[in-house]
Design a protein around this motif. Structure first.
Motif, PDB file in Angstrom:
ATOM      1  N   SER A  47       0.313   9.300  13.414  1.00 18.26           N
ATOM      2  CA  SER A  47       0.221   7.872  13.138  1.00 18.26           C
ATOM      3  C   SER A  47       0.974   7.551  11.856  1.00 18.26           C
ATOM      4  CB  SER A  47      -1.253   7.462  13.008  1.00 18.26           C
ATOM      5  OG  SER A  47      -1.386   6.069  12.832  1.00 18.26           O
ATOM      6  N   ALA A  48       1.388   6.294  11.726  1.00 16.52           N
ATOM      7  CA  ALA A  48       2.052   5.844  10.508  1.00 16.52           C
ATOM      8  C   ALA A  48       1.682   4.405  10.234  1.00 16.52           C
ATOM      9  CB  ALA A  48       3.572   5.984  10.634  1.00 16.52           C
ATOM     10  N   ILE A  49       1.741   4.039   8.961  1.00 18.41           N
ATOM     11  CA  ILE A  49       1.425   2.678   8.549  1.00 18.41           C
ATOM     12  C   ILE A  49       2.457   2.223   7.540  1.00 18.41           C
ATOM     13  CG2 ILE A  49      -0.151   3.485   6.735  1.00 18.41           C
ATOM     14  CD1 ILE A  49      -1.947   1.037   7.445  1.00 18.41           C
ATOM     15  N   SER A  50       2.878   0.993   7.659  1.00 21.81           N
ATOM     16  CA  SER A  50       3.887   0.449   6.750  1.00 21.81           C
ATOM     17  C   SER A  50       3.301   0.246   5.360  1.00 21.81           C
ATOM     18  CB  SER A  50       4.410  -0.878   7.302  1.00 21.81           C
ATOM     19  OG  SER A  50       3.359  -1.826   7.350  1.00 21.81           O
ATOM     20  N   TRP A  51       4.152  -0.034   4.397  1.00 17.47           N
ATOM     21  CA  TRP A  51       3.693  -0.155   3.014  1.00 17.47           C
ATOM     22  C   TRP A  51       2.673  -1.289   2.875  1.00 17.47           C
ATOM     23  CZ3 TRP A  51       4.219  -4.677   0.348  1.00 17.47           C
ATOM     24  CH2 TRP A  51       5.109  -5.625   0.884  1.00 17.47           C
ATOM     25  N   SER A  52       2.826  -2.345   3.660  1.00 18.92           N
ATOM     26  CA  SER A  52       1.917  -3.482   3.557  1.00 18.92           C
ATOM     27  C   SER A  52       0.662  -3.299   4.401  1.00 18.92           C
ATOM     28  CB  SER A  52       2.624  -4.756   4.011  1.00 18.92           C
ATOM     29  OG  SER A  52       2.934  -4.670   5.388  1.00 18.92           O
ATOM     30  N   GLY A  53       0.721  -2.362   5.333  1.00 15.74           N
ATOM     31  CA  GLY A  53      -0.407  -2.159   6.224  1.00 15.74           C
ATOM     32  C   GLY A  53      -0.338  -2.960   7.511  1.00 15.74           C
ATOM     33  N   THR A  54       0.660  -3.800   7.629  1.00 15.21           N
ATOM     34  CA  THR A  54       0.735  -4.651   8.814  1.00 15.21           C
ATOM     35  C   THR A  54       1.365  -3.952  10.009  1.00 15.21           C
ATOM     36  OG1 THR A  54       2.824  -5.559   8.016  1.00 15.21           O
ATOM     37  CG2 THR A  54       0.811  -6.775   7.468  1.00 15.21           C
ATOM     38  N   PHE A  66      -7.813   6.835  17.373  1.00 17.62           N
ATOM     39  CA  PHE A  66      -7.563   6.955  15.940  1.00 17.62           C
ATOM     40  C   PHE A  66      -7.118   5.607  15.376  1.00 17.62           C
ATOM     41  CE2 PHE A  66      -6.294  11.765  15.805  1.00 17.62           C
ATOM     42  CZ  PHE A  66      -7.463  12.077  16.483  1.00 17.62           C
ATOM     43  N   THR A  67      -7.486   5.379  14.119  1.00 19.89           N
ATOM     44  CA  THR A  67      -7.070   4.166  13.423  1.00 19.89           C
ATOM     45  C   THR A  67      -6.568   4.527  12.035  1.00 19.89           C
ATOM     46  OG1 THR A  67      -8.716   2.846  14.612  1.00 19.89           O
ATOM     47  CG2 THR A  67      -7.761   1.894  12.614  1.00 19.89           C
ATOM     48  N   ILE A  68      -5.370   4.096  11.728  1.00 21.00           N
ATOM     49  CA  ILE A  68      -4.809   4.347  10.401  1.00 21.00           C
ATOM     50  C   ILE A  68      -4.994   3.101   9.543  1.00 21.00           C
ATOM     51  CG2 ILE A  68      -2.469   3.564  10.984  1.00 21.00           C
ATOM     52  CD1 ILE A  68      -1.421   5.916   9.252  1.00 21.00           C
ATOM     53  N   SER A  69      -5.234   3.314   8.267  1.00 19.06           N
ATOM     54  CA  SER A  69      -5.376   2.196   7.345  1.00 19.06           C
ATOM     55  C   SER A  69      -4.977   2.661   5.954  1.00 19.06           C
ATOM     56  CB  SER A  69      -6.816   1.663   7.350  1.00 19.06           C
ATOM     57  OG  SER A  69      -7.715   2.677   6.915  1.00 19.06           O
ATOM     58  N   ARG A  70      -4.908   1.727   5.041  1.00 20.27           N
ATOM     59  CA  ARG A  70      -4.574   2.072   3.664  1.00 20.27           C
ATOM     60  C   ARG A  70      -5.203   1.066   2.721  1.00 20.27           C
ATOM     61  NH1 ARG A  70       1.608   2.345   3.243  1.00 20.27           N
ATOM     62  NH2 ARG A  70       1.185   2.646   1.006  1.00 20.27           N
ATOM     63  N   ASP A  71      -5.441   1.537   1.514  1.00 18.44           N
ATOM     64  CA  ASP A  71      -5.942   0.681   0.445  1.00 18.44           C
ATOM     65  C   ASP A  71      -5.006   0.885  -0.739  1.00 18.44           C
ATOM     66  OD1 ASP A  71      -7.248  -0.540  -1.661  1.00 18.44           O
ATOM     67  OD2 ASP A  71      -9.229   0.081  -0.996  1.00 18.44           O
ATOM     68  N   ASN A  72      -4.086  -0.036  -0.923  1.00 19.81           N
ATOM     69  CA  ASN A  72      -3.086   0.137  -1.980  1.00 19.81           C
ATOM     70  C   ASN A  72      -3.707   0.067  -3.376  1.00 19.81           C
ATOM     71  OD1 ASN A  72      -1.046   0.546  -0.141  1.00 19.81           O
ATOM     72  ND2 ASN A  72      -0.291  -1.561  -0.208  1.00 19.81           N
ATOM     73  N   ALA A  73      -4.813  -0.624  -3.498  1.00 11.95           N
ATOM     74  CA  ALA A  73      -5.494  -0.685  -4.799  1.00 11.95           C
ATOM     75  C   ALA A  73      -6.065   0.681  -5.183  1.00 11.95           C
ATOM     76  CB  ALA A  73      -6.603  -1.723  -4.765  1.00 11.95           C
ATOM     77  N   LYS A  74      -6.376   1.492  -4.184  1.00 12.85           N
ATOM     78  CA  LYS A  74      -6.949   2.819  -4.430  1.00 12.85           C
ATOM     79  C   LYS A  74      -5.922   3.927  -4.219  1.00 12.85           C
ATOM     80  CE  LYS A  74     -11.690   1.579  -3.197  1.00 12.85           C
ATOM     81  NZ  LYS A  74     -12.855   1.880  -2.334  1.00 12.85           N
ATOM     82  N   ASN A  75      -4.687   3.545  -3.887  1.00 15.26           N
ATOM     83  CA  ASN A  75      -3.645   4.542  -3.625  1.00 15.26           C
ATOM     84  C   ASN A  75      -4.081   5.566  -2.581  1.00 15.26           C
ATOM     85  OD1 ASN A  75      -1.954   3.314  -5.447  1.00 15.26           O
ATOM     86  ND2 ASN A  75      -2.245   4.834  -7.060  1.00 15.26           N
ATOM     87  N   THR A  76      -4.714   5.088  -1.546  1.00 13.65           N
ATOM     88  CA  THR A  76      -5.279   5.989  -0.538  1.00 13.65           C
ATOM     89  C   THR A  76      -4.989   5.480   0.868  1.00 13.65           C
ATOM     90  OG1 THR A  76      -7.049   6.607  -2.058  1.00 13.65           O
ATOM     91  CG2 THR A  76      -7.378   7.131   0.265  1.00 13.65           C
TER      92      THR A  76
END
Length: 120
Positions: A47-54, A66-76
């Motif tokens: 899986s992959a996610i763009s820098w913005s998460g969109t 599976f679900t990919i996500s990111r939290d840029n505030a937590k760098n995770t």
């Protein structure tokens, strides 16, 4: 630097959430990817996610589970894995790329991997 965690031994049908913590770089400007490598097999895209998460990509084998996500505030970045199957058993790696792609060769930075074992 990328640090993957959250792997473990679970039974089929269970869930796990993998995390990938980034440090020392500009996490929010990179696409993040998850790859896996089973014993005796090549490392494959999960899986992959763009820098913005969109933007999100999934391998057909994990789509809907599976679900990919990111939290840029937590760098995770995260990979929520549900309805796990024995064939999901592998070492899971997170990676960062300056471009939002599925191809392994696009990823410049790699974490150390975390082992997921799914028993039947």
């Amino acid at each position: 630097q990328l640090q993957a965690s959250g792997g473990g031994l679970v039974q089929a049908g269970a869930s796990l959430r993998l995390s990938c913590a980034a440090s020392g770089g500009t996490f929010s400007s990179h696409a993040m990817g998850w790859f896996r490598q089973a014993p005796g097999k090549e490392r494959e895209f999960v899986s992959a996610i763009s820098w913005s998460g969109t933007g999100k990509y999934y391998a057909d084998s994990v789509k809907g589970r599976f679900t990919i996500s990111r939290d840029n505030a937590k760098n995770t970045a995260y990979l929520q894995m549900n309805s796990l199957k024995p064939e999901d058993t592998a070492v899971y790696y997170c990676a960062a790329s300056g471009v939002f792609r599925r191809e392994r060769e696009s990823y410049e930075y790699w974490g150390q991997g975390t082992l997921v074992t799914v028993s039947s």
